[in-house]
Design a protein around this motif. Sequence first.
Motif, mmCIF file in Angstrom:
data_model
loop_
_atom_site.group_PDB
_atom_site.id
_atom_site.type_symbol
_atom_site.label_atom_id
_atom_site.label_comp_id
_atom_site.label_asym_id
_atom_site.label_seq_id
_atom_site.Cartn_x
_atom_site.Cartn_y
_atom_site.Cartn_z
ATOM 1 N N PRO A 233 0.839 -1.214 0.000
ATOM 2 C CA PRO A 233 0.000 0.000 0.000
ATOM 3 C C PRO A 233 0.867 1.255 0.000
ATOM 4 O O PRO A 233 2.026 1.230 0.425
ATOM 5 N N ASP A 234 0.309 2.378 -0.458
ATOM 6 C CA ASP A 234 1.067 3.612 -0.587
ATOM 7 C C ASP A 234 1.709 4.043 0.723
ATOM 8 O O ASP A 234 2.874 4.465 0.749
ATOM 9 N N GLU A 235 0.953 3.952 1.825
ATOM 10 C CA GLU A 235 1.490 4.414 3.095
ATOM 11 C C GLU A 235 2.652 3.553 3.574
ATOM 12 O O GLU A 235 3.614 4.041 4.172
ATOM 13 N N VAL A 236 2.613 2.250 3.271
ATOM 14 C CA VAL A 236 3.707 1.363 3.647
ATOM 15 C C VAL A 236 4.925 1.649 2.776
ATOM 16 O O VAL A 236 6.067 1.637 3.250
ATOM 17 N N GLN A 237 4.713 1.920 1.500
ATOM 18 C CA GLN A 237 5.822 2.285 0.622
ATOM 19 C C GLN A 237 6.534 3.530 1.137
ATOM 20 O O GLN A 237 7.765 3.614 1.114
ATOM 21 N N ARG A 238 5.757 4.500 1.614
ATOM 22 C CA ARG A 238 6.380 5.714 2.143
ATOM 23 C C ARG A 238 7.220 5.400 3.387
ATOM 24 O O ARG A 238 8.304 5.964 3.565
ATOM 25 N N ASP A 239 6.730 4.498 4.236
ATOM 26 C CA ASP A 239 7.504 4.118 5.415
ATOM 27 C C ASP A 239 8.801 3.415 5.027
ATOM 28 O O ASP A 239 9.842 3.614 5.665
ATOM 29 N N ARG A 242 11.475 5.982 3.649
ATOM 30 C CA ARG A 242 11.742 7.167 4.467
ATOM 31 C C ARG A 242 13.208 7.297 4.870
ATOM 32 O O ARG A 242 13.797 8.367 4.802
ATOM 33 N N ASP A 249 12.633 9.036 -3.392
ATOM 34 C CA ASP A 249 11.246 9.146 -2.960
ATOM 35 C C ASP A 249 10.454 7.933 -3.423
ATOM 36 O O ASP A 249 10.988 7.039 -4.093
ATOM 37 N N VAL A 250 9.181 7.893 -3.064
ATOM 38 C CA VAL A 250 8.352 6.724 -3.376
ATOM 39 C C VAL A 250 8.258 6.511 -4.883
ATOM 40 O O VAL A 250 8.410 5.390 -5.377
#
Length: 264
Positions: A233-239, A242, A249-250
């Motif tokens: 998921p997008d939020e996990v990719q950002r984590d 980081r 970046d993502v």
Amino acid sequence: MQGRIVAALVKTVVLYSFEYETPSTPFLVKLAAYRTATAPIDITVTGNIIAVTDLMKSVSLVSFRGARLGDPDALTEVARHFDTAWGTAVANVADNTYLASDAEGNIIVLQHDKDGFSEEDRRRLRVTSEMLLGEMVNRIRRIDVQPSPGAVVIPRAFMATVEGSIYLFALIAPGKQDLLIRLQGKMAEIIKSPGEVPFAKYRGFRSQVRDMGEEGPSRFVDGELVERFLDLPDEVQRDVVRDLPGGVDVEGMRVMVEGLRRIH
């Protein structure tokens, strides 16, 4: 070594010259021989260097020297991997760099330091990478492709296993090694395997004499694991991205991993 044939026989690697007595009667002339520790399983020839993987004594490098000043042709061992390994295949994948496999399902990358400071350094094949593949490789074949500008990885060999699998081996561009290794570490913390076997234990080098299951693969990246970044998921990719080096970046990571997936 044009016009010459290298053959692996029982306990011996033999160099022959292919000659003609008459235009219709070719024959082989034995020029030189090198005796292995147990039995040669596979050989690969690069210039005047023959890499030999032995049944029990891993990889040795043998140099061919043509006859000169009254001395006959000769095969001389110039370097060796001194660890015990039940070798199954070997191939040259870069200058002075060899990919080898063993009967316990491991693959290792060996480097020959021809310009080492000491004779001991020049005689020893140094392990630069190792990983448990989990299948016994019985053929490694080098491939040469022209990489695109800025390529993250450069395909160097195909590996075929006794189970019928075919794997692609690639060298990571020097500027991307730390990034991909750190990405792999992040992914290993997130992705759960069937039975929840830790990634380090699953891919760590393992043999009858050494178990690296607590440390995981050494300087090897499992492409299948890294490519699962695209399924997160997008939020996990950002984590995940980081704290990675290089300020990626993502979106940049997505493009990079998608490029890795397209290779095969």
